[in-house]
Design a protein around this motif. Structure first.
Motif, PDB file in Angstrom:
ATOM      1  N   ILE A 167     -10.477   2.913  -8.049  1.00  0.00           N
ATOM      2  CA  ILE A 167      -9.581   2.741  -6.953  1.00  0.00           C
ATOM      3  C   ILE A 167      -8.209   3.013  -7.533  1.00  0.00           C
ATOM      4  N   ASP A 218       0.855  -1.051   0.150  1.00  0.00           N
ATOM      5  CA  ASP A 218      -0.213  -0.019   0.113  1.00  0.00           C
ATOM      6  C   ASP A 218       1.030   1.338  -0.139  1.00  0.00           C
ATOM      7  N   ARG A 267       2.389   2.280  -3.406  1.00  0.00           N
ATOM      8  CA  ARG A 267       1.091   2.010  -4.621  1.00  0.00           C
ATOM      9  C   ARG A 267       0.534   3.353  -4.449  1.00  0.00           C
ATOM     10  N   ASP A 291      -8.232   6.969  -7.830  1.00  0.00           N
ATOM     11  CA  ASP A 291      -8.145   7.533  -6.607  1.00  0.00           C
ATOM     12  C   ASP A 291      -6.726   7.474  -6.070  1.00  0.00           C
ATOM     13  N   GLU A 292      -6.109   6.551  -6.176  1.00  0.00           N
ATOM     14  CA  GLU A 292      -4.657   6.326  -5.690  1.00  0.00           C
ATOM     15  C   GLU A 292      -3.601   7.191  -6.307  1.00  0.00           C
TER      16      GLU A 292
END
Length: 168
Positions: A75, A53, A56, A78-79
């Protein structure tokens, strides 16, 4: 648009087992970071979500994920990554960019015939693997660089860094 493939594989071209890399060679991760920082990295969905995490998307790189699962798009975006649903979209987007294909096996296979360069850490050991780097004909490539044989101080694995360029 130059595409380079960057990977580490063991003697049988194994790159993974059950979704993880079966070795940890610190210097190989440093080599990967040195080469790809500031560049575009292209990966599949499994590779993207296998990243820890905190890494990423991979920092200081433009992260492109090649996947057609629209449920994952929000997802990834958004990351801070970007998702593309076809290799053609990736090729068009990367027209004037320096891009590195970082895995996994199906993504390597899709790009192996159009890559200009292979940057391979070749590990002199046989691991149990269920995922493999695609076969390629070495006669189509010139080795431009081979490091001295190095030995990982934790696992005592012998390995070399190699750079191959496609013959014109």
């Amino acid at each position: 648009m130059p595409f380079s493939i960057i990977a580490a594989h063991e003697r049988s071209r194994g790159i993974g087992n059950r979704g993880i890399i079966p070795w940890y060679i610190k210097r190989d991760f440093e080599w990967f970071k040195e080469i790809t920082t500031g560049k575009v990295v292209i990966m599949g969905l499994t590779t993207y979500f296998s990243l820890p995490d905190k890494y990423r998307p991979l920092p200081d790189r433009e992260n492109l994920v090649l996947c057609d699962d629209q449920n994952k798009k929000k997802i990834i975006e958004d990351e801070g990554g970007a998702m593309f649903s076809s290799i053609k979209q990736v090729i068009d987007y990367c027209e004037n960019k320096d891009c590195f294909i970082i895995g996994g096996a199906s993504i390597y296979k899709q790009f192996i015939d159009i890559a200009d360069k292979l940057i391979l850490t070749e590990i002199d050991y046989d691991f149990t693997c269920d995922t493999f780097f695609p076969e390629y004909d070495k006669k189509d490539w010139n080795r431009m660089f081979k490091s001295d044989i190095m030995i990982d101080d934790k696992l005592l694995l012998k390995y070399t860094f190699n750079i191959y360029e496609r013959k014109k």
